[in-house]
Design a protein around this motif. Structure first.
Motif, mmCIF file in Angstrom:
data_model
loop_
_atom_site.group_PDB
_atom_site.id
_atom_site.type_symbol
_atom_site.label_atom_id
_atom_site.label_comp_id
_atom_site.label_asym_id
_atom_site.label_seq_id
_atom_site.Cartn_x
_atom_site.Cartn_y
_atom_site.Cartn_z
ATOM 1 N N SER A 66 -76.674 36.882 11.950
ATOM 2 C CA SER A 66 -76.364 35.997 13.094
ATOM 3 C C SER A 66 -77.617 34.746 12.614
ATOM 4 C CB SER A 66 -76.335 36.119 14.435
ATOM 5 O OG SER A 66 -76.102 34.910 15.264
ATOM 6 N N ASN A 67 -78.758 35.417 12.699
ATOM 7 C CA ASN A 67 -79.905 34.579 12.249
ATOM 8 C C ASN A 67 -79.905 33.916 10.896
ATOM 9 O OD1 ASN A 67 -81.200 35.043 14.679
ATOM 10 N ND2 ASN A 67 -82.383 36.544 13.960
ATOM 11 N N PHE A 68 -79.535 34.673 9.910
ATOM 12 C CA PHE A 68 -79.285 34.292 8.525
ATOM 13 C C PHE A 68 -78.246 33.122 8.423
ATOM 14 C CE2 PHE A 68 -76.910 34.018 4.692
ATOM 15 C CZ PHE A 68 -77.818 34.238 3.779
ATOM 16 N N VAL A 69 -77.166 33.326 9.109
ATOM 17 C CA VAL A 69 -76.130 32.047 9.122
ATOM 18 C C VAL A 69 -76.510 30.908 10.070
ATOM 19 C CG1 VAL A 69 -73.774 31.458 9.922
ATOM 20 C CG2 VAL A 69 -74.344 33.686 8.844
ATOM 21 N N HIS A 70 -77.251 31.174 11.101
ATOM 22 C CA HIS A 70 -77.621 29.687 11.670
ATOM 23 C C HIS A 70 -78.867 29.078 11.295
ATOM 24 C CE1 HIS A 70 -74.789 30.084 14.898
ATOM 25 N NE2 HIS A 70 -74.848 31.492 15.081
ATOM 26 N N GLU A 71 -79.668 30.075 10.555
ATOM 27 C CA GLU A 71 -81.042 29.271 9.850
ATOM 28 C C GLU A 71 -80.798 28.863 8.771
ATOM 29 O OE1 GLU A 71 -83.306 28.557 12.079
ATOM 30 O OE2 GLU A 71 -82.302 29.377 13.687
#
Length: 546
Positions: free
Chosen positions: A435-440
């Protein structure tokens, strides 16, 4: 001197008290001075008083200037920082002012001629844009995310020969359109209409890139194929006498092809199934994640989509729960015709982040759903893929997702869910990392920068000066958005780049060296084999206990 030091140190009653004690210590101590120094003391007092009032006047004028020319600051913050290097014992930390804050220039679409405009307004949008107050050298320019390094790999086949006009023409066999950019303007020759609005929103995205970086995208000439499957077979272009492959852009590739991978149309919206532009949808998904903590979610693997597009999806339907077997999967078919008739009430992606595990499985090729699934904070159970898009090659098993066997899906899903529910902390970390990868790292800022660097690298390989094809027409945001209707118009308006960016593109990372590339591939393979070994042990124990 001791009394002066004590007076200063006792000043804990706030800034004004501290200031008064520091200034007026000589008066309190005057009886200890020798008579012959009275005149000197009197002169010193007058000088201090004069300095006090002149400083106050200077501070007042400085504060007035700040309020006009700088971001708003607290007056008390300004005074304290200037006159009192020692803060109070329990200071209230002020909001940090935004340094080098620039006003975003906004240039709205010019639909002044009405919704029937089919031509581009002349000289309306700036052809070039320069940053008036660039960041100082001390401010490091951000480096692009790791997946940008794959741009070097995708352009590798033409590193020695360059790209000729003949090579580009060869790529027209399956292309939907030809795009030429000259002096910051786009010209398009359409060969065949794509499925739905893929070509429309792909071109729309490129036009937004030109709005974001006016005058910075170099002249180029390319062919784009909007069909799912890559077609430039690597085997046809191997060997000492092999021809150079034609450069063809599309949305995905695989290990047997040489197609150049480009961000897909859905980043700017998919009106046929009511999927918003990514910038807004990613915010909705973030809010959806807040509705339930990972441990509070349903402890099963969830998938919802159209199973009819691929045999592998139809095969996964067997993994659904039944009276005889529960494979820990909750699989649902999506009827898009009915969903359209009912106003898309059952397909809101932000409302589908309520399971601990979510399954990603390819359709006829790669699927745009991958970024939506990864964004949910759930553990992504990724059925062994054949294809990749522009960012997925940097995803790592056991870090961003859990690998699922394609030839034994049900048992593989069953084990993955049992493992995750027994190792909640580790499972939660995998979901959070994805999730962090996609959102950031997949923010629209980076999507545009990826497009910029890919097209810039491609343009450098051209061995000729692009010209406008005879059948091409000029394309701009106005000629697309102004006459558009319904969700097409809505999504175009919502995804319009407001004006030139006040920032330069991120710094392109270097290409992989052979050792690094080999280690990445080896790491992926080892992680997948490790999971397969765990699975085998799991099912071996199950069979012994029967």
């Amino acid at each position: 001197m001791k009394m002066r030091e004590q007076g200063v140190m006792r000043g804990s009653g706030g800034p004004n008290k501290h200031f008064a004690e520091k200034i007026w210590v000589p008066l309190l101590a005057k009886n200890t001075l020798a008579p012959r120094s009275s005149l000197a003391v009197f002169i010193l007092i007058l000088l201090c008083i004069g300095a006090f009032f002149s400083t106050r006047l200077l501070d007042s004028s400085s504060i007035t200037s700040l309020s006009v020319n700088s971001p708003k600051k607290s007056i008390f913050t300004a005074l304290t920082s200037r006159n009192h290097p020692r803060p109070p014992e329990n200071p209230k930390i002020p909001e940090k002012p935004q340094e080098n804050q620039r006003t975003q220039i906004e240039i709205p679409l010019n639909c002044s001629l009405g919704d029937t405009i089919l031509t581009c307004p002349a000289n309306y949008y700036p052809s070039k844009f320069s940053i008036e107050n660039p960041d100082p050298p001390s401010t490091p320019q951000p480096t692009c995310p790791e997946y940008f390094r794959w741009i070097h790999e995708d352009l590798w086949p033409w590193r020695e020969t360059g790209i000729t006009k003949g090579m580009v023409r060869m790529a027209s066999k399956t292309a939907n359109f030809r795009l030429v950019i000259l002096n910051g303007k786009a010209y398009v020759e359409t060969y065949q209409k794509s499925f739905q609005t893929r070509d429309t929103f792909t071109l729309w995205g490129i036009l937004q890139l030109l709005r974001r970086y006016p005058g910075q995208v170099p002249d180029l000439d390319l062919m784009f194929d909007c069909i799912d499957w890559p077609v430039i077979k690597k085997d046809f272009y191997l060997g000492p006498n092999a021809k150079v492959p034609p450069p063809l852009f599309r949305y995905c590739g695989d290990n047997t092809t040489l197609d150049i991978v480009f961000p897909d149309w859905s980043f700017w919206g998919w009106p046929e199934i009511n999927i918003k532009p990514w910038e807004d949808l990613s915010k909705d998904l973030k809010e959806g994640n807040k509705r339930s903590k990972w441990v509070e979610r349903e402890p099963y693997a969830y998938w919802k989509g159209n199973p009819a597009v691929a045999k592998t999806r139809m095969d996964m339907l067997k993994c659904n729960v039944s009276d005889k077997q529960d494979w820990n999967a909750r699989v649902y078919g999506q009827d898009w015709i009915r969903e359209h008739q009912q106003g898309y009430k059952q397909s809101d992606l932000a409302s589908q982040c309520n399971h601990r595990f979510k399954i990603y499985i390819e359709g006829s090729a790669w699927s745009v759903s991958e970024k939506y699934i990864l964004a949910c904070n759930s553990v992504t159970l990724l059925v062994k893929p054949q294809y990749y898009d522009f960012f997925t090659r940097s995803l790592m098993p056991l870090q961003h997702y859990w690998p699922i066997r394609d030839d034994d899906k049900c048992r593989s899903i069953k084990y993955a869910v049992d493992w995750g529910n027994s190792n909640e902390k580790k499972a939660k970390a995998i979901g959070k990392a994805a999730s962090n990868f996609v959102h950031e790292e997949l923010k629209m800022d980076y999507v545009y920068d990826y497009m910029f660097h890919l097209l810039s690298g491609y343009a450098k390989l051209l061995k000729y000066k692009p010209t406008i094809p005879p059948k091409a027409v000029e394309l701009c945001s106005e000629s697309m958005a102004c006459p558009a209707l319904g969700l097409e118009k809505k999504f175009m308006m919502e995804s319009t780049v407001k004006g030139p960016s006040s920032k330069t593109p991120c710094i392109m990372p270097p290409p992989f060296d052979p050792a690094t590339l080999h280690s990445i591939i080896e790491r992926k393979e080892k992680s997948i084999k490790q999971v397969e070994a765990w699975e085998k042990q799991y099912w071996d124990r199950k069979s012994k206990n029967v």
